[in-house]
Scaffold this motif. Structure first.
Motif, PDB file in Angstrom:
ATOM      1  N   MET A 166     -66.697  49.629  45.205  1.00  0.00           N
ATOM      2  CA  MET A 166     -65.558  50.698  45.137  1.00  0.00           C
ATOM      3  C   MET A 166     -65.713  51.609  44.285  1.00  0.00           C
ATOM      4  N   VAL A 167     -64.931  52.816  45.029  1.00  0.00           N
ATOM      5  CA  VAL A 167     -65.478  54.240  44.403  1.00  0.00           C
ATOM      6  C   VAL A 167     -63.564  54.939  43.819  1.00  0.00           C
ATOM      7  N   VAL A 168     -63.350  54.855  42.797  1.00  0.00           N
ATOM      8  CA  VAL A 168     -62.035  54.171  41.886  1.00  0.00           C
ATOM      9  C   VAL A 168     -62.041  54.759  40.960  1.00  0.00           C
ATOM     10  N   ASN A 169     -60.753  55.228  40.456  1.00  0.00           N
ATOM     11  CA  ASN A 169     -60.697  55.941  38.651  1.00  0.00           C
ATOM     12  C   ASN A 169     -59.163  54.807  38.000  1.00  0.00           C
ATOM     13  N   PRO A 170     -58.616  55.920  37.514  1.00  0.00           N
ATOM     14  CA  PRO A 170     -57.310  55.053  36.996  1.00  0.00           C
ATOM     15  C   PRO A 170     -56.354  55.333  37.591  1.00  0.00           C
TER      16      PRO A 170
ATOM     17  N   PRO B  98     -40.518  63.067  49.042  1.00  0.00           N
ATOM     18  CA  PRO B  98     -41.677  63.570  47.847  1.00  0.00           C
ATOM     19  C   PRO B  98     -41.609  62.584  47.387  1.00  0.00           C
ATOM     20  N   TYR B  99     -43.061  62.862  46.378  1.00  0.00           N
ATOM     21  CA  TYR B  99     -43.512  61.734  45.585  1.00  0.00           C
ATOM     22  C   TYR B  99     -44.012  61.991  44.737  1.00  0.00           C
ATOM     23  N   VAL B 100     -43.923  61.546  43.513  1.00  0.00           N
ATOM     24  CA  VAL B 100     -43.868  61.188  41.620  1.00  0.00           C
ATOM     25  C   VAL B 100     -45.243  60.776  41.630  1.00  0.00           C
ATOM     26  N   LEU B 101     -46.437  61.532  41.471  1.00  0.00           N
ATOM     27  CA  LEU B 101     -47.124  59.739  41.389  1.00  0.00           C
ATOM     28  C   LEU B 101     -47.143  59.081  39.731  1.00  0.00           C
ATOM     29  N   PRO B 102     -46.945  57.830  40.217  1.00  0.00           N
ATOM     30  CA  PRO B 102     -47.338  56.492  38.565  1.00  0.00           C
ATOM     31  C   PRO B 102     -47.949  57.471  37.502  1.00  0.00           C
ATOM     32  N   VAL B 103     -49.468  57.742  38.523  1.00  0.00           N
ATOM     33  CA  VAL B 103     -50.247  57.830  36.853  1.00  0.00           C
ATOM     34  C   VAL B 103     -51.041  59.232  37.344  1.00  0.00           C
TER      35      VAL B 103
ATOM     36  N   PRO C 130     -53.140  62.504  37.828  1.00  0.00           N
ATOM     37  CA  PRO C 130     -54.797  61.849  38.976  1.00  0.00           C
ATOM     38  C   PRO C 130     -55.500  62.653  37.870  1.00  0.00           C
ATOM     39  N   SER C 131     -55.537  63.064  36.594  1.00  0.00           N
ATOM     40  CA  SER C 131     -56.986  63.428  36.277  1.00  0.00           C
ATOM     41  C   SER C 131     -56.496  64.373  34.621  1.00  0.00           C
ATOM     42  N   PRO C 132     -57.506  64.200  33.766  1.00  0.00           N
ATOM     43  CA  PRO C 132     -56.491  65.178  32.836  1.00  0.00           C
ATOM     44  C   PRO C 132     -55.697  65.673  32.339  1.00  0.00           C
ATOM     45  N   ASN C 133     -56.423  67.161  32.781  1.00  0.00           N
ATOM     46  CA  ASN C 133     -55.380  68.739  32.607  1.00  0.00           C
ATOM     47  C   ASN C 133     -54.119  68.219  34.159  1.00  0.00           C
ATOM     48  N   LEU C 134     -53.779  67.164  35.406  1.00  0.00           N
ATOM     49  CA  LEU C 134     -53.084  67.539  35.587  1.00  0.00           C
ATOM     50  C   LEU C 134     -52.623  66.312  35.638  1.00  0.00           C
ATOM     51  N   ASN C 135     -51.407  66.254  34.482  1.00  0.00           N
ATOM     52  CA  ASN C 135     -50.579  65.491  33.678  1.00  0.00           C
ATOM     53  C   ASN C 135     -48.896  65.633  33.468  1.00  0.00           C
ATOM     54  N   THR C 136     -48.750  66.265  34.307  1.00  0.00           N
ATOM     55  CA  THR C 136     -47.014  65.886  34.523  1.00  0.00           C
ATOM     56  C   THR C 136     -46.661  66.477  36.309  1.00  0.00           C
ATOM     57  N   GLN C 137     -45.653  66.182  36.395  1.00  0.00           N
ATOM     58  CA  GLN C 137     -45.753  65.988  38.163  1.00  0.00           C
ATOM     59  C   GLN C 137     -45.380  68.219  38.679  1.00  0.00           C
ATOM     60  N   GLN C 138     -44.933  68.742  37.321  1.00  0.00           N
ATOM     61  CA  GLN C 138     -44.746  70.238  37.498  1.00  0.00           C
ATOM     62  C   GLN C 138     -46.409  70.819  37.715  1.00  0.00           C
ATOM     63  N   SER C 139     -47.044  70.417  37.004  1.00  0.00           N
ATOM     64  CA  SER C 139     -48.543  70.512  36.722  1.00  0.00           C
ATOM     65  C   SER C 139     -48.819  70.752  38.632  1.00  0.00           C
ATOM     66  N   ILE C 140     -48.778  68.970  39.165  1.00  0.00           N
ATOM     67  CA  ILE C 140     -49.337  69.088  40.489  1.00  0.00           C
ATOM     68  C   ILE C 140     -48.981  70.032  41.283  1.00  0.00           C
ATOM     69  N   LEU C 141     -47.610  69.873  41.454  1.00  0.00           N
ATOM     70  CA  LEU C 141     -46.984  71.081  42.478  1.00  0.00           C
ATOM     71  C   LEU C 141     -47.400  72.712  42.197  1.00  0.00           C
ATOM     72  N   LEU C 142     -47.714  72.898  40.700  1.00  0.00           N
ATOM     73  CA  LEU C 142     -48.153  74.834  40.901  1.00  0.00           C
ATOM     74  C   LEU C 142     -49.199  74.792  40.851  1.00  0.00           C
ATOM     75  N   TYR C 143     -50.183  73.093  41.089  1.00  0.00           N
ATOM     76  CA  TYR C 143     -51.235  73.677  40.463  1.00  0.00           C
ATOM     77  C   TYR C 143     -51.802  74.822  41.795  1.00  0.00           C
ATOM     78  N   PRO C 144     -51.805  74.253  43.216  1.00  0.00           N
ATOM     79  CA  PRO C 144     -52.070  75.105  44.007  1.00  0.00           C
ATOM     80  C   PRO C 144     -52.012  76.504  44.460  1.00  0.00           C
ATOM     81  N   THR C 145     -51.108  76.901  43.421  1.00  0.00           N
ATOM     82  CA  THR C 145     -51.379  77.822  42.699  1.00  0.00           C
ATOM     83  C   THR C 145     -51.959  78.559  41.772  1.00  0.00           C
ATOM     84  N   THR C 146     -51.670  78.173  40.735  1.00  0.00           N
ATOM     85  CA  THR C 146     -51.651  78.328  39.353  1.00  0.00           C
ATOM     86  C   THR C 146     -53.725  77.707  39.234  1.00  0.00           C
TER      87      THR C 146
END
Length: 424
Positions: free
Chosen positions: A73-77, A255-260, A262-278
């Protein structure tokens, strides 16, 4: 069973501890308006209708296929069914898991970005945990010798430089080499509602970009696996036998708000949606929030003092960023924590105005893209994926002209992508 419950609790605790660290001092000058502190509309709520389910949640579709087989199994939290890890869930159902494989940040998600992770034995279950972000990124023949089928269940964020999609490719290549099957428990793409950015020039292929796709690719990992096979992108043009357990009642525009996180530095939905740019700021001499609790949502540098009112001070935070750029120095720049991320849904485009504005404001333009100033700075080419973007920003080329330079590659990709879609 008690041990398995402890495993799940431990996985979530790792993320909780990372979120509790102290590391940012933020101050705003109330007398200077900040154009980025706009009212946030947050994320649209999914419309009422049939129940959405991830691939992992639909156990009735894949458990019968695992009977009598030895499972890797290839898994993470992020690999969860409800609030229980998928490892815990299917172990209780008698599935024979013989090995766990962990990507960047490790099986438990407690390793910082870019930090090598060692193999280990999981103390909670006794299952051997193999790192795919350490000595090797591709499972060896020895790793797979006692595995009949590999399950890949990791939450992606739909961006080319997010490394989990590369892990998927390496796993598929290893399994194709050894005649093993890969089962992908599909999950939504939180940035799946648009496609944008230049298609990666093979000249800039790296660990944060392996294939000729745009920055925001508009695929789930199940769809991307089909593309890897279909376009002959696996090593030596091998084909991997794959089974995709699709998301139920899902569309790319949902729209999908992640329940966990995905990695330590993507810790909010805001960061996930800004991430492609920032995340482009990883290729500049600017701190993009690492060393704070707001990574990818704030950007700045000490040399921008007097140019911007917003300030923050990066600190060392274990499990997130131990040696952030400009550690313990006051940085000045942009606060995007309340930026209205619904704008991405409206424009269907990355926001290039921020990098253009910060370059224009910088009194140290010669250092803006200089990755030799710090090990924390990468090259802008590896992130944007093409060789002319740096000079375009330096020359003050308009956004319209920059976007025009991404064609016809971007339009050709959009057309090619249609062949591999599993969802509308």
């Amino acid at each position: 069973m008690k041990k398995l419950s402890v495993l799940f609790t431990s996985l979530l605790t790792v993320f909780a501890l990372a979120a509790c660290g102290q590391g940012v001092k933020v101050k705003l000058n109330p007398n200077v308006p900040n154009p980025y502190k706009v009212k946030a509309e947050n994320i649209d709520k999914p419309k009422a209708g049939k129940k959405f389910m991830t691939g992992a949640e639909q156990t009735e579709k894949y458990l019968p296929l695992l009977k009598g087989k030895r499972i890797g199994m290839v898994v993470n939290p992020t690999s969860i069914i409800g609030n229980v890890t998928v490892v815990d869930s299917i172990l209780k159902r008698g599935v024979n898991i013989v090995k766990i494989f962990g990507p960047e940040h490790g099986f438990r998600g407690d390793a910082s970005a870019g930090v090598s992770v060692d193999d280990a034995v999981d103390t909670k279950t006794g299952i051997k945990a193999i790192s795919l972000y350490g000595k090797h990124s591709t499972p060896t023949k020895e790793d797979l010798a006692d595995v009949d089928i590999m399950i890949f269940d990791i939450q992606d964020v739909g961006v080319r430089f997010y490394t989990y999609m590369n892990t998927l490719q390496h796993v598929m290549e290893a399994c194709a080499r050894d005649g093993k099957e890969v089962m992908i428990l599909d999950r939504p793409n939180p940035n799946g509602f648009y496609i944008d950015g230049p298609v990666l020039d093979p000249k800039y292929k790296s660990g944060i970009g392996l294939q000729p796709i745009p920055i925001v690719h508009g695929l789930t990992l199940g769809e991307y696996a089909q593309m890897l096979n279909g376009e002959g992108w696996l090593k030596d043009k091998m084909k991997c036998k794959i089974t995709v357990i699709k998301n139920a009642n899902y569309t790319h525009d949902m729209p999908y708000v992640l329940p966990v996180k995905p990695s330590p530095n993507l810790n909010t939905q805001q960061s996930i949606l800004l991430y492609p740019t920032t995340c482009l700021f990883e290729g500049t001499y600017l701190n993009h929030g690492r060393g704070t609790q707001y990574p990818f949502t704030i950007v700045g540098a000490p040399y921008l003092k007097g140019k911007f009112a917003f300030s923050f001070t990066p600190k060392s935070i274990k499990g997130m960023s131990e040696t952030p750029l400009f550690m313990n120095e006051v940085c000045y720049g942009l606060d995007l924590r309340n930026y209205d991320v619904s704008n991405f849904r409206k424009t269907k485009m990355l926001n290039l105005s921020w990098i253009m504005e910060l370059y224009k404001a910088s009194p140290r333009k010669e250092d803006f893209f200089n990755n030799k100033l710090s090990a924390e700075v990468g090259t802008i080419e590896a992130r944007i994926g093409v060789g002319n973007f740096r000079q375009q920003i330096i020359d003050g080329v308009s956004e319209k002209e920059i976007r025009a330079s991404w064609e016809p590659g971007l339009s050709q990709y959009k057309q090619m992508r249609k062949k591999y879609l599993l969802y509308p």
